[in-house]
Design a protein around this motif. Structure first.
Motif, PDB file in Angstrom:
ATOM      1  N   ARG A 103      -1.802   7.097   6.668  1.00 31.30           N
ATOM      2  CA  ARG A 103      -1.131   5.789   6.645  1.00 31.30           C
ATOM      3  C   ARG A 103      -0.997   5.215   5.240  1.00 31.30           C
ATOM      4  O   ARG A 103       0.113   4.913   4.770  1.00 31.30           O
ATOM      5  CB  ARG A 103      -1.891   4.796   7.537  1.00 31.30           C
ATOM      6  N   GLU A 104      -2.149   5.041   4.566  1.00 31.66           N
ATOM      7  CA  GLU A 104      -2.128   4.295   3.306  1.00 31.66           C
ATOM      8  C   GLU A 104      -1.406   5.038   2.198  1.00 31.66           C
ATOM      9  O   GLU A 104      -0.574   4.465   1.485  1.00 31.66           O
ATOM     10  CB  GLU A 104      -3.563   3.955   2.884  1.00 31.66           C
ATOM     11  N   LYS A 105      -1.705   6.313   2.010  1.00 29.94           N
ATOM     12  CA  LYS A 105      -1.117   7.061   0.896  1.00 29.94           C
ATOM     13  C   LYS A 105       0.311   7.509   1.167  1.00 29.94           C
ATOM     14  O   LYS A 105       1.130   7.573   0.237  1.00 29.94           O
ATOM     15  CB  LYS A 105      -1.977   8.277   0.567  1.00 29.94           C
ATOM     16  N   PHE A 135      -9.257   1.170  10.020  1.00 30.01           N
ATOM     17  CA  PHE A 135      -8.511   1.183   8.762  1.00 30.01           C
ATOM     18  C   PHE A 135      -9.325   1.667   7.571  1.00 30.01           C
ATOM     19  O   PHE A 135      -8.810   1.725   6.454  1.00 30.01           O
ATOM     20  CB  PHE A 135      -7.937  -0.208   8.476  1.00 30.01           C
ATOM     21  N   THR A 172      -6.902   7.488   8.176  1.00 32.38           N
ATOM     22  CA  THR A 172      -6.046   6.331   7.891  1.00 32.38           C
ATOM     23  C   THR A 172      -5.657   6.297   6.413  1.00 32.38           C
ATOM     24  O   THR A 172      -4.500   6.041   6.060  1.00 32.38           O
ATOM     25  CB  THR A 172      -6.769   5.031   8.270  1.00 32.38           C
ATOM     26  N   GLU A 173      -6.615   6.575   5.550  1.00 31.85           N
ATOM     27  CA  GLU A 173      -6.329   6.573   4.109  1.00 31.85           C
ATOM     28  C   GLU A 173      -5.244   7.586   3.751  1.00 31.85           C
ATOM     29  O   GLU A 173      -4.298   7.273   3.007  1.00 31.85           O
ATOM     30  CB  GLU A 173      -7.608   6.870   3.334  1.00 31.85           C
ATOM     31  N   GLY A 185       2.252   6.642   4.357  1.00 29.92           N
ATOM     32  CA  GLY A 185       3.063   5.829   5.261  1.00 29.92           C
ATOM     33  C   GLY A 185       3.651   6.596   6.427  1.00 29.92           C
ATOM     34  O   GLY A 185       4.738   6.264   6.914  1.00 29.92           O
TER      35      GLY A 185
END
Length: 449
Positions: free
Chosen positions: A317-319, A308, A313-314, A321
């Motif tokens: 996923r994070e920014k 993560f 991932t940043e 989705g």
């Protein structure tokens, strides 16, 4: 038999009580290396705290040596290693059930497995002298004198074929097979085992492959446990004693070609009725022995191997989705294993997820990591180093890695210092040498035709 079981039970209690105290010293234990008169090469770590020994015997008999039309041969040989041994003299033949019972009575274990590069046999036993002697002699029979029961092979081949047919109904497996074919081309690393290739494998093929590849002079033996060098030599002699005498020098096996670099980018969109699209992006990477291995390990940790906290991932996923998880890894072997980025996403988001992942790789190759990213990766990898060697079995895996890939005997001793010494420039240069974002394969399985 009762005495043996009592020894096994008491030793297990000893193991449970000391395992937490043994780990800190293991990284400092020296690796001894020598060649036996039989030609077998041996690597030994004397770890006297626990009265057990773990042994791994590697042969150059992995799937890279499978004939294309009989893909699965090496794995089939490993599978059949536990299906029985021949009788000889006063020794009765043992079928698969009797063999399993014999190992259970000893409180020991012997397993076989195959990967792309190697056929591996693993022994774990207590070091009580009578028990270890019996375990070594039984392992020697299993290693050299499998009985190859034709009816059992026919049964297990049918089960295996059914499993392969079922696997073909899962999108993740469809994606993995298409990706391997696209990355490796005609190289053996890209071969697929199918019901058809299994149907062509006979007992005679298994016997011939075993005779060609499993010989004492081809063995690389890694040992970790409470045995001295003289005891290890005696153990190796017993384990390999039943193999044919070929002399210390084996005739070389046929050369296997290297993996060819990709000449251009390629994309495959495979329709599949699934809720998620399975995405794989990548290319051939590098052999495990590559001198840039640690720089690439750290670089990939920052890119997509750090869970993560990775860049992928940043961004994915994070920014945005686009996926619950996204990862990357290098699979180095004797040849250039694949560099792979993997994720799952909604079919209607697949194109966007692919673009974002490609952009992240391109920027990382061009710019490298930041100082903060490098520091965090080093702290994580160095902090977790003890977990790589916190049991005899894990330490054995590391010793076998040194043996198989020709790494220095003090490789583990200097691992953390070498990781600590890496710079941003080292990581950026290594990643730029190995990755070509403009020539990667992309496979997307899912969505409507």
């Amino acid at each position: 038999m009762i005495a043996i079981k009592k020894v096994a039970s008491s030793a297990c209690l000893v193991c449970a009580s000391v395992v937490f105290y043994a780990a800190p010293a293991w990284a400092l234990l020296p690796i001894q290396h020598w060649t036996e008169p039989s030609g077998a090469k041996v690597w030994l770590v004397e770890s006297p705290v626990i009265p057990m020994v773990d042994v791994q015997i590697d042969f150059d008999a992995g799937s890279r040596r499978d004939p294309a039309e009989k893909s699965g041969l090496a794995s089939a040989l490993a599978l059949m290693a536990a299906k029985g041994v021949k009788g000889q003299g006063a020794e009765a033949a043992l079928d698969e059930n009797a063999l399993g019972e014999a190992w259970a009575d000893l409180g020991a274990g012997f397993e076989a497995g195959a990967d792309n590069d190697a056929l591996r046999y693993s022994l774990r036993s207590l070091t009580d002298a009578p028990l270890l002697d019996r375990a070594a002699r039984l392992a020697a029979r299993q290693l050299a004198e499998p009985s190859w029961p034709a009816d059992i092979w026919a049964r297990d081949r049918a089960r295996w074929s059914a499993s392969l047919r079922e696997a073909a109904t899962r999108p993740a497996n469809v994606a993995a097979e298409a990706f391997a074919t696209a990355v490796y081309g005609s190289h053996p690393y890209g071969l697929r085992t199918t019901p058809d290739t299994l149907a062509r494998i006979s007992v005679q093929d298994l016997q011939a492959f075993h005779a060609q590849t499993v010989a004492a002079c081809r063995a690389r033996v890694s040992i970790v446990g409470a045995v001295s060098r003289s005891q290890a030599q005696e153990l190796v002699t017993k384990l390999l004693a039943r193999l044919p005498a070929t002399g210390a020098e084996c005739a070389p096996l046929p050369a296997v070609p290297e993996v060819e670099p990709l000449k251009a980018a390629a994309e495959q969109a495979i329709p599949f009725a699934s809720a998620q699209a399975h995405v794989l992006i990548g290319q051939p990477g590098f052999p495990r022995r590559d001198p840039d291995f640690l720089a690439l390990l750290v670089g990939n940790h920052i890119l997509g191997g750090g869970g993560f906290v990775s860049r992928l991932t940043e961004e994915v996923r994070e920014k945005r989705g686009l996926s619950y998880s996204v990862y990357s890894y290098f699979a180095g072997g004797l040849h250039a294993g694949a560099f792979t980025i993997g994720l799952q996403t909604r079919p209607d988001q697949a194109a966007q997820a692919v673009k974002v992942a490609r952009d992240v790789v391109q920027r990382f190759v061009a710019e490298g990591p930041t100082e903060a990213e490098l520091r965090a990766a080093k702290d994580n990898l160095i902090g977790g180093f003890a977990l790589r060697i916190d049991s005899n079995k894990k330490l054995l895996g590391n010793v076998a890695n040194i043996a198989w890939n020709g790494l220095p005997l003090d490789y583990l001793d200097h691992w953390t210092q070498k990781v600590e010494a890496l710079t941003v420039a080292d990581v950026r240069t290594a990643m730029a040498k190995k990755l070509q974002p403009e020539r990667m394969v992309t496979v997307v399985v899912g969505g409507k035709p």
